[in-house]
Design a protein around this motif. Structure first.
Motif, PDB file in Angstrom:
ATOM      1  N   PHE A   9      -2.042  -1.790  -7.908  1.00 52.64           N
ATOM      2  CA  PHE A   9      -3.378  -1.851  -7.297  1.00 52.64           C
ATOM      3  C   PHE A   9      -3.949  -3.260  -7.412  1.00 52.64           C
ATOM      4  O   PHE A   9      -4.449  -3.824  -6.433  1.00 52.64           O
ATOM      5  CB  PHE A   9      -4.302  -0.847  -7.982  1.00 52.64           C
ATOM      6  CG  PHE A   9      -5.691  -0.793  -7.416  1.00 52.64           C
ATOM      7  CD1 PHE A   9      -6.002   0.111  -6.409  1.00 52.64           C
ATOM      8  CD2 PHE A   9      -6.692  -1.651  -7.863  1.00 52.64           C
ATOM      9  CE1 PHE A   9      -7.287   0.170  -5.878  1.00 52.64           C
ATOM     10  CE2 PHE A   9      -7.963  -1.612  -7.342  1.00 52.64           C
ATOM     11  CZ  PHE A   9      -8.268  -0.702  -6.338  1.00 52.64           C
ATOM     12  N   ILE A  37      -2.159  -5.743  -5.036  1.00 51.16           N
ATOM     13  CA  ILE A  37      -2.596  -5.635  -3.636  1.00 51.16           C
ATOM     14  C   ILE A  37      -3.964  -6.275  -3.454  1.00 51.16           C
ATOM     15  O   ILE A  37      -4.217  -6.980  -2.468  1.00 51.16           O
ATOM     16  CB  ILE A  37      -2.627  -4.159  -3.196  1.00 51.16           C
ATOM     17  CG1 ILE A  37      -1.232  -3.555  -3.287  1.00 51.16           C
ATOM     18  CG2 ILE A  37      -3.166  -4.030  -1.771  1.00 51.16           C
ATOM     19  CD1 ILE A  37      -1.188  -2.056  -3.106  1.00 51.16           C
ATOM     20  N   GLN A  38      -4.843  -6.030  -4.398  1.00 46.74           N
ATOM     21  CA  GLN A  38      -6.190  -6.607  -4.343  1.00 46.74           C
ATOM     22  C   GLN A  38      -6.117  -8.139  -4.291  1.00 46.74           C
ATOM     23  O   GLN A  38      -6.802  -8.781  -3.487  1.00 46.74           O
ATOM     24  CB  GLN A  38      -6.977  -6.150  -5.564  1.00 46.74           C
ATOM     25  CG  GLN A  38      -8.479  -6.105  -5.364  1.00 46.74           C
ATOM     26  CD  GLN A  38      -9.168  -5.393  -6.520  1.00 46.74           C
ATOM     27  OE1 GLN A  38      -8.843  -5.603  -7.693  1.00 46.74           O
ATOM     28  NE2 GLN A  38     -10.124  -4.539  -6.207  1.00 46.74           N
ATOM     29  N   LYS A  71      -9.274   0.285   2.834  1.00 51.20           N
ATOM     30  CA  LYS A  71      -8.174   1.231   2.581  1.00 51.20           C
ATOM     31  C   LYS A  71      -7.872   1.307   1.088  1.00 51.20           C
ATOM     32  O   LYS A  71      -7.699   2.407   0.524  1.00 51.20           O
ATOM     33  CB  LYS A  71      -6.935   0.781   3.359  1.00 51.20           C
ATOM     34  CG  LYS A  71      -5.639   1.484   2.994  1.00 51.20           C
ATOM     35  CD  LYS A  71      -5.648   2.948   3.352  1.00 51.20           C
ATOM     36  CE  LYS A  71      -4.284   3.574   3.073  1.00 51.20           C
ATOM     37  NZ  LYS A  71      -4.296   5.048   3.313  1.00 51.20           N
ATOM     38  N   LEU A  72      -7.810   0.158   0.429  1.00 53.58           N
ATOM     39  CA  LEU A  72      -7.514   0.125  -1.000  1.00 53.58           C
ATOM     40  C   LEU A  72      -8.624   0.791  -1.809  1.00 53.58           C
ATOM     41  O   LEU A  72      -8.360   1.559  -2.744  1.00 53.58           O
ATOM     42  CB  LEU A  72      -7.321  -1.323  -1.445  1.00 53.58           C
ATOM     43  CG  LEU A  72      -6.790  -1.551  -2.864  1.00 53.58           C
ATOM     44  CD1 LEU A  72      -5.396  -0.939  -3.020  1.00 53.58           C
ATOM     45  CD2 LEU A  72      -6.750  -3.030  -3.196  1.00 53.58           C
ATOM     46  N   ASN A  73      -9.866   0.503  -1.441  1.00 57.19           N
ATOM     47  CA  ASN A  73     -11.003   1.123  -2.140  1.00 57.19           C
ATOM     48  C   ASN A  73     -11.015   2.638  -1.950  1.00 57.19           C
ATOM     49  O   ASN A  73     -11.369   3.388  -2.873  1.00 57.19           O
ATOM     50  CB  ASN A  73     -12.319   0.524  -1.646  1.00 57.19           C
ATOM     51  CG  ASN A  73     -12.496  -0.914  -2.101  1.00 57.19           C
ATOM     52  OD1 ASN A  73     -11.848  -1.361  -3.044  1.00 57.19           O
ATOM     53  ND2 ASN A  73     -13.354  -1.655  -1.427  1.00 57.19           N
ATOM     54  N   LEU A 131       0.828  -1.209   0.000  1.00 54.12           N
ATOM     55  CA  LEU A 131       0.000   0.000   0.000  1.00 54.12           C
ATOM     56  C   LEU A 131       0.863   1.260   0.000  1.00 54.12           C
ATOM     57  O   LEU A 131       0.585   2.226  -0.722  1.00 54.12           O
ATOM     58  CB  LEU A 131      -0.933  -0.004   1.213  1.00 54.12           C
ATOM     59  CG  LEU A 131      -2.127  -0.965   1.153  1.00 54.12           C
ATOM     60  CD1 LEU A 131      -2.789  -1.087   2.523  1.00 54.12           C
ATOM     61  CD2 LEU A 131      -3.151  -0.491   0.124  1.00 54.12           C
ATOM     62  N   LEU A 186       2.315   1.710  -3.384  1.00 54.21           N
ATOM     63  CA  LEU A 186       1.321   2.278  -4.299  1.00 54.21           C
ATOM     64  C   LEU A 186       1.229   3.790  -4.139  1.00 54.21           C
ATOM     65  O   LEU A 186       1.170   4.539  -5.127  1.00 54.21           O
ATOM     66  CB  LEU A 186      -0.039   1.618  -4.046  1.00 54.21           C
ATOM     67  CG  LEU A 186      -1.209   2.073  -4.912  1.00 54.21           C
ATOM     68  CD1 LEU A 186      -0.940   1.778  -6.384  1.00 54.21           C
ATOM     69  CD2 LEU A 186      -2.507   1.392  -4.469  1.00 54.21           C
ATOM     70  N   THR A 200      -9.077  -3.934   2.488  1.00 49.80           N
ATOM     71  CA  THR A 200      -9.872  -3.697   1.280  1.00 49.80           C
ATOM     72  C   THR A 200     -10.490  -2.304   1.315  1.00 49.80           C
ATOM     73  O   THR A 200     -10.539  -1.607   0.289  1.00 49.80           O
ATOM     74  CB  THR A 200     -10.974  -4.767   1.148  1.00 49.80           C
ATOM     75  OG1 THR A 200     -10.373  -6.070   1.071  1.00 49.80           O
ATOM     76  CG2 THR A 200     -11.807  -4.538  -0.101  1.00 49.80           C
ATOM     77  N   TYR A 239      -8.590   4.134  -4.318  1.00 45.25           N
ATOM     78  CA  TYR A 239      -9.131   4.179  -5.682  1.00 45.25           C
ATOM     79  C   TYR A 239     -10.146   5.313  -5.828  1.00 45.25           C
ATOM     80  O   TYR A 239     -10.101   6.071  -6.807  1.00 45.25           O
ATOM     81  CB  TYR A 239      -9.788   2.845  -6.030  1.00 45.25           C
ATOM     82  CG  TYR A 239     -10.377   2.822  -7.420  1.00 45.25           C
ATOM     83  CD1 TYR A 239      -9.580   2.567  -8.528  1.00 45.25           C
ATOM     84  CD2 TYR A 239     -11.726   3.102  -7.639  1.00 45.25           C
ATOM     85  CE1 TYR A 239     -10.108   2.586  -9.813  1.00 45.25           C
ATOM     86  CE2 TYR A 239     -12.264   3.128  -8.917  1.00 45.25           C
ATOM     87  CZ  TYR A 239     -11.450   2.861 -10.000  1.00 45.25           C
ATOM     88  OH  TYR A 239     -11.982   2.887 -11.267  1.00 45.25           O
TER      89      TYR A 239
END
Length: 209
Positions: free
Chosen positions: A144, A147-148, A167-169, A76, A79, A165, A172
């Motif tokens: 991305f 990581i997903q 955090k990743l969303n 993360l 990224l 998830t 995005y």
């Protein structure tokens, strides 16, 4: 306990009423105590060994899960760094302007979206890959997706998966969505941009609607 041990030695040396219980003979105490305590010590040692192995196994599992979480956090951060290192250069009135990070990504997408540039683009470029910025965008998208996938196959708890998830969303939604959707619309309208990289952008936009 030490006092009781010494007292027990004195007691064991007294003559017994029953001959079979007489421990006052030579080596009688040592053999008797050894015979009595050896099985007990063996059982206690086995229990302690089992507890130690169980704790070690639990510790190994905890360390593995911690390592998984650390890897995802590292990805993360990577990224974030890839987006921060994004750059876009453009000349305005013979002065070169350089935009970095999210600003650079945004400025590039604004430039692509300008209608007056499309005829120039169509004459000068072969596809979206012709822009040096496009490689930076694909690198971010690949990270991305990595990581997903890593979160999906990880053995961490469902609660931790949900947090990562989210955090990743959030990344995005706040950093990529608007510009990637803008690019996807442009690629559909102007087919001369299309290549395998534009397909990657299309897939990530569709998968995160």
């Amino acid at each position: 306990m030490i006092v009781l041990c010494f007292i027990s030695i004195l007691l064991f040396n007294f003559p017994a009423f029953i001959d079979s219980f007489n421990l006052s003979e030579e080596n009688g105490i040592g053999s008797s105590i050894g015979g009595i305590t050896a099985p007990v010590i063996g059982i206690i040692s086995s229990i302690l060994l089992y507890l130690a192995l169980t704790r070690q196994t639990e510790s190994n599992v905890e360390q593995k899960l911690k390592n998984e979480s650390d890897i995802i956090l590292m990805l993360l951060n990577q990224l974030e760094n890839e987006l921060s290192n994004f750059y876009h250069k453009v000349k305005i009135n013979n002065v070169e302007n350089k935009y970095l990070g999210f600003d650079g990504f945004n400025e590039f997408c604004i430039r692509i979206a300008r209608d007056q540039d499309y005829k120039v683009f169509e004459r000068q470029i072969k596809s979206f890959k012709s822009f040096y910025e496009s490689g930076q965008i694909i690198l971010i998208i690949d990270s991305f997706n990595l990581i997903q996938k890593r979160i999906e196959i990880s053995e961490i708890s469902e609660e931790m998966k949900h947090l990562f998830t989210a955090k990743l969303n959030s990344f995005y939604e706040t950093r990529l969505k608007e510009n990637l959707e803008k690019l996807d619309v442009i690629f559909e309208t102007h087919v001369f941009f299309k290549d395998d990289w534009t397909e990657k952008i299309k897939r990530i936009v569709e998968n995160n609607k």
